[in-house]
Design a protein around this motif. Structure first.
Motif, PDB file in Angstrom:
ATOM      1  N   LYS A  77       0.801  -1.443  -0.120  1.00  0.00           N
ATOM      2  CA  LYS A  77       0.000  -0.047   0.203  1.00  0.00           C
ATOM      3  C   LYS A  77       0.480   1.428   0.080  1.00  0.00           C
ATOM      4  O   LYS A  77       1.909   1.258   0.808  1.00  0.00           O
ATOM      5  CB  LYS A  77      -0.970  -0.396   1.048  1.00  0.00           C
ATOM      6  CG  LYS A  77      -1.956   0.815   1.483  1.00  0.00           C
ATOM      7  CD  LYS A  77      -2.998   1.205   0.554  1.00  0.00           C
ATOM      8  CE  LYS A  77      -3.856   2.492   0.488  1.00  0.00           C
ATOM      9  NZ  LYS A  77      -3.708   3.810  -0.207  1.00  0.00           N
ATOM     10  N   HIS A  78       0.753   2.298  -1.272  1.00  0.00           N
ATOM     11  CA  HIS A  78       1.423   3.436  -1.152  1.00  0.00           C
ATOM     12  C   HIS A  78       0.570   4.146  -0.770  1.00  0.00           C
ATOM     13  O   HIS A  78      -0.053   4.187  -0.515  1.00  0.00           O
ATOM     14  CB  HIS A  78       1.791   3.353  -3.237  1.00  0.00           C
ATOM     15  CG  HIS A  78       2.887   2.750  -3.358  1.00  0.00           C
ATOM     16  ND1 HIS A  78       2.271   1.546  -3.628  1.00  0.00           N
ATOM     17  CD2 HIS A  78       3.996   3.052  -3.488  1.00  0.00           C
ATOM     18  CE1 HIS A  78       3.696   0.936  -4.128  1.00  0.00           C
ATOM     19  NE2 HIS A  78       4.814   1.772  -4.049  1.00  0.00           N
ATOM     20  N   ARG A  98       4.231   1.008   2.798  1.00  0.00           N
ATOM     21  CA  ARG A  98       3.776  -0.609   3.669  1.00  0.00           C
ATOM     22  C   ARG A  98       3.622  -1.694   2.606  1.00  0.00           C
ATOM     23  O   ARG A  98       2.582  -2.299   2.405  1.00  0.00           O
ATOM     24  CB  ARG A  98       2.084  -0.156   4.081  1.00  0.00           C
ATOM     25  CG  ARG A  98       2.819   1.129   5.348  1.00  0.00           C
ATOM     26  CD  ARG A  98       1.639   1.270   6.438  1.00  0.00           C
ATOM     27  NE  ARG A  98       1.644   2.854   6.601  1.00  0.00           N
ATOM     28  CZ  ARG A  98       0.849   3.360   7.427  1.00  0.00           C
ATOM     29  NH1 ARG A  98      -0.275   3.041   7.105  1.00  0.00           N
ATOM     30  NH2 ARG A  98       0.926   4.432   8.212  1.00  0.00           N
ATOM     31  N   TYR A  99       4.634  -2.348   3.152  1.00  0.00           N
ATOM     32  CA  TYR A  99       4.449  -4.050   2.510  1.00  0.00           C
ATOM     33  C   TYR A  99       3.863  -5.399   3.580  1.00  0.00           C
ATOM     34  O   TYR A  99       4.903  -4.634   5.279  1.00  0.00           O
ATOM     35  CB  TYR A  99       6.080  -4.262   1.855  1.00  0.00           C
ATOM     36  CG  TYR A  99       6.834  -3.516   1.020  1.00  0.00           C
ATOM     37  CD1 TYR A  99       6.120  -4.267   0.087  1.00  0.00           C
ATOM     38  CD2 TYR A  99       7.542  -2.259   1.669  1.00  0.00           C
ATOM     39  CE1 TYR A  99       6.790  -3.717  -1.316  1.00  0.00           C
ATOM     40  CE2 TYR A  99       7.471  -2.261   0.948  1.00  0.00           C
ATOM     41  CZ  TYR A  99       7.443  -1.795  -0.819  1.00  0.00           C
ATOM     42  OH  TYR A  99       7.676  -1.816  -1.453  1.00  0.00           O
ATOM     43  N   VAL A 100       3.598  -6.285   3.557  1.00  0.00           N
ATOM     44  CA  VAL A 100       3.242  -7.439   4.453  1.00  0.00           C
ATOM     45  C   VAL A 100       3.837  -8.515   3.433  1.00  0.00           C
ATOM     46  O   VAL A 100       3.462  -8.363   2.063  1.00  0.00           O
ATOM     47  CB  VAL A 100       2.001  -7.603   5.020  1.00  0.00           C
ATOM     48  CG1 VAL A 100       1.689  -9.091   5.059  1.00  0.00           C
ATOM     49  CG2 VAL A 100       1.335  -6.520   5.511  1.00  0.00           C
ATOM     50  N   PRO A 112       9.826   4.708   3.465  1.00  0.00           N
ATOM     51  CA  PRO A 112       9.646   5.346   3.060  1.00  0.00           C
ATOM     52  C   PRO A 112      10.794   5.674   1.633  1.00  0.00           C
ATOM     53  O   PRO A 112      11.238   5.218   1.232  1.00  0.00           O
ATOM     54  CB  PRO A 112      10.728   7.375   3.959  1.00  0.00           C
ATOM     55  CG  PRO A 112      11.398   6.077   5.174  1.00  0.00           C
ATOM     56  CD  PRO A 112      11.278   4.371   5.212  1.00  0.00           C
ATOM     57  N   TRP A 113       9.869   6.737   0.430  1.00  0.00           N
ATOM     58  CA  TRP A 113      10.454   6.560  -0.799  1.00  0.00           C
ATOM     59  C   TRP A 113      10.799   8.057  -1.534  1.00  0.00           C
ATOM     60  O   TRP A 113       9.543   9.005  -1.175  1.00  0.00           O
ATOM     61  CB  TRP A 113       9.424   5.549  -1.405  1.00  0.00           C
ATOM     62  CG  TRP A 113       8.004   5.204  -1.933  1.00  0.00           C
ATOM     63  CD1 TRP A 113       7.498   5.151  -1.382  1.00  0.00           C
ATOM     64  CD2 TRP A 113       7.233   6.229  -2.908  1.00  0.00           C
ATOM     65  NE1 TRP A 113       6.321   5.552  -1.995  1.00  0.00           N
ATOM     66  CE2 TRP A 113       5.814   6.188  -2.909  1.00  0.00           C
ATOM     67  CE3 TRP A 113       8.366   6.945  -3.899  1.00  0.00           C
ATOM     68  CZ2 TRP A 113       4.979   6.878  -3.195  1.00  0.00           C
ATOM     69  CZ3 TRP A 113       6.793   7.592  -4.306  1.00  0.00           C
ATOM     70  CH2 TRP A 113       5.517   7.588  -4.133  1.00  0.00           C
ATOM     71  N   ALA A 114      10.719   7.896  -3.009  1.00  0.00           N
ATOM     72  CA  ALA A 114      10.773   8.875  -3.328  1.00  0.00           C
ATOM     73  C   ALA A 114      11.132   9.011  -4.859  1.00  0.00           C
ATOM     74  O   ALA A 114      11.496   7.703  -5.363  1.00  0.00           O
ATOM     75  CB  ALA A 114      11.854   9.672  -2.638  1.00  0.00           C
ATOM     76  N   GLY A 115       9.832   9.153  -5.779  1.00  0.00           N
ATOM     77  CA  GLY A 115      10.042   8.829  -7.327  1.00  0.00           C
ATOM     78  C   GLY A 115       9.973  10.083  -7.938  1.00  0.00           C
ATOM     79  O   GLY A 115       9.579  11.226  -7.737  1.00  0.00           O
ATOM     80  N   VAL A 131      11.973   5.176  -9.096  1.00  0.00           N
ATOM     81  CA  VAL A 131      11.733   4.883  -7.147  1.00  0.00           C
ATOM     82  C   VAL A 131      13.177   5.330  -6.809  1.00  0.00           C
ATOM     83  O   VAL A 131      14.382   4.052  -6.954  1.00  0.00           O
ATOM     84  CB  VAL A 131      10.895   4.100  -7.250  1.00  0.00           C
ATOM     85  CG1 VAL A 131      10.563   3.991  -5.623  1.00  0.00           C
ATOM     86  CG2 VAL A 131       9.592   3.749  -8.223  1.00  0.00           C
ATOM     87  N   TYR A 132      13.259   6.017  -5.379  1.00  0.00           N
ATOM     88  CA  TYR A 132      14.261   5.812  -4.277  1.00  0.00           C
ATOM     89  C   TYR A 132      13.472   5.157  -3.323  1.00  0.00           C
ATOM     90  O   TYR A 132      13.193   6.031  -2.670  1.00  0.00           O
ATOM     91  CB  TYR A 132      14.547   7.283  -4.159  1.00  0.00           C
ATOM     92  CG  TYR A 132      14.915   7.525  -5.477  1.00  0.00           C
ATOM     93  CD1 TYR A 132      16.614   7.706  -6.330  1.00  0.00           C
ATOM     94  CD2 TYR A 132      14.015   8.197  -6.181  1.00  0.00           C
ATOM     95  CE1 TYR A 132      16.623   8.382  -7.475  1.00  0.00           C
ATOM     96  CE2 TYR A 132      14.999   9.253  -7.518  1.00  0.00           C
ATOM     97  CZ  TYR A 132      15.885   8.801  -7.900  1.00  0.00           C
ATOM     98  OH  TYR A 132      16.695   9.262  -9.312  1.00  0.00           O
ATOM     99  N   LEU A 133      14.164   3.967  -3.113  1.00  0.00           N
ATOM    100  CA  LEU A 133      13.631   4.147  -1.679  1.00  0.00           C
ATOM    101  C   LEU A 133      15.285   4.228  -0.614  1.00  0.00           C
ATOM    102  O   LEU A 133      15.786   4.085  -0.512  1.00  0.00           O
ATOM    103  CB  LEU A 133      13.291   2.330  -1.806  1.00  0.00           C
ATOM    104  CG  LEU A 133      12.384   1.818  -2.184  1.00  0.00           C
ATOM    105  CD1 LEU A 133      12.305   0.254  -2.645  1.00  0.00           C
ATOM    106  CD2 LEU A 133      10.857   2.361  -1.939  1.00  0.00           C
ATOM    107  N   ASP A 134      14.393   3.859   0.510  1.00  0.00           N
ATOM    108  CA  ASP A 134      15.057   4.228   2.036  1.00  0.00           C
ATOM    109  C   ASP A 134      15.288   2.699   2.829  1.00  0.00           C
ATOM    110  O   ASP A 134      14.585   3.117   3.901  1.00  0.00           O
ATOM    111  CB  ASP A 134      15.189   5.299   2.601  1.00  0.00           C
ATOM    112  CG  ASP A 134      16.329   5.374   3.706  1.00  0.00           C
ATOM    113  OD1 ASP A 134      17.180   4.278   3.662  1.00  0.00           O
ATOM    114  OD2 ASP A 134      15.837   6.100   4.165  1.00  0.00           O
ATOM    115  N   PRO A 135      15.913   1.722   2.437  1.00  0.00           N
ATOM    116  CA  PRO A 135      15.610   0.749   3.353  1.00  0.00           C
ATOM    117  C   PRO A 135      16.326   0.427   4.458  1.00  0.00           C
ATOM    118  O   PRO A 135      15.823  -0.647   5.431  1.00  0.00           O
ATOM    119  CB  PRO A 135      16.378  -0.531   1.973  1.00  0.00           C
ATOM    120  CG  PRO A 135      17.462   0.297   1.462  1.00  0.00           C
ATOM    121  CD  PRO A 135      16.621   1.588   1.172  1.00  0.00           C
TER     122      PRO A 135
END
Length: 142
Positions: A77-78, A98-100, A112-115, A131-135
Motif C-alpha cells: 500500500k503506497h 507499507r508491505y506485508v 519511505p520512498w521518493a520518485g 523510485v528511490y527507497l530508503d531501506p
C-alpha cells in the motif's frame, strides 16, 4: 482507499491536475497484484523504469520487473504524500509504502520512498520513472 497527493497550487503547472490524477490511479494499480498489464500500460513503449538497482527499458522488460515486485510481497500500500513539479511534464514526489511479506504475514514493514516521473507529451503515460527507497529507514509493525 484514498491516494490523494498534496501539491502547492502556486507552484503547479497547467498540467498538474492531469499528472496528479494519473499518479493517484497508478498507485492504486500498483498496489493491486493482478493488474500487471494495467500497470505496464501506464508506460510508453520505450519507457525506462528504475527501481533501486533494477532497470527495465520498454514494456517487454517492465512486465517481468512488475511480476518480480510481487514475488515475496503479500500486500502493498503506497501513501504518496506530496508532489513537486519540475516542468510541465516532470515531477518528484515522496511518501511511504507499507508491505506485508509472504515470509512474515504478521508483520508490516514501512519504507519511505521518493520518485521521479517524466510524462509523455500528452501526460497520458510515463516515459521515465525512477523510485528511490530508503531501506535503512524500515520499521516493522505488528
Amino acid at each position: 482507499m484514498s491516494y490523494q497527493i498534496a501539491s502547492s497550487p502556486a507552484l503547479s503547472p497547467a498540467t498538474s491536475a492531469s499528472m496528479i490524477a494519473f499518479l493517484e490511479n497508478f498507485y492504486r494499480t500498483s498496489d493491486t497484484e493482478n493488474l500487471h498489464e494495467t500497470y505496464v500500460d501506464s508506460f510508453t513503449d520505450d519507457a525506462t523504469l528504475i527501481m533501486g538497482s533494477k532497470v527495465a527499458r520498454g514494456k517487454d522488460e517492465i512486465l517481468p520487473l512488475r511480476h518480480g515486485l510481487w514475488t515475496h510481497v503479500l500486500s502493498r500500500k503506497h501513501f504518496p504524500e506530496r508532489v513537486y513539479f519540475g516542468a510541465d511534464r516532470e515531477l518528484m514526489l515522496h511518501g511511504t509504502v507499507r508491505y506485508v511479506l509472504k515470509a512474515d504475514p504478521d508483520t508490516e514493514v514501512e519504507v519511505p520512498w521518493a520518485g521521479r516521473v517524466v510524462f509523455d507529451e500528452k501526460v497520458e503515460k510515463m516515459r521515465f520513472y525512477q523510485v528511490y527507497l530508503d531501506p535503512s529507514a524500515q520499521s516493522g509493525r505488528k
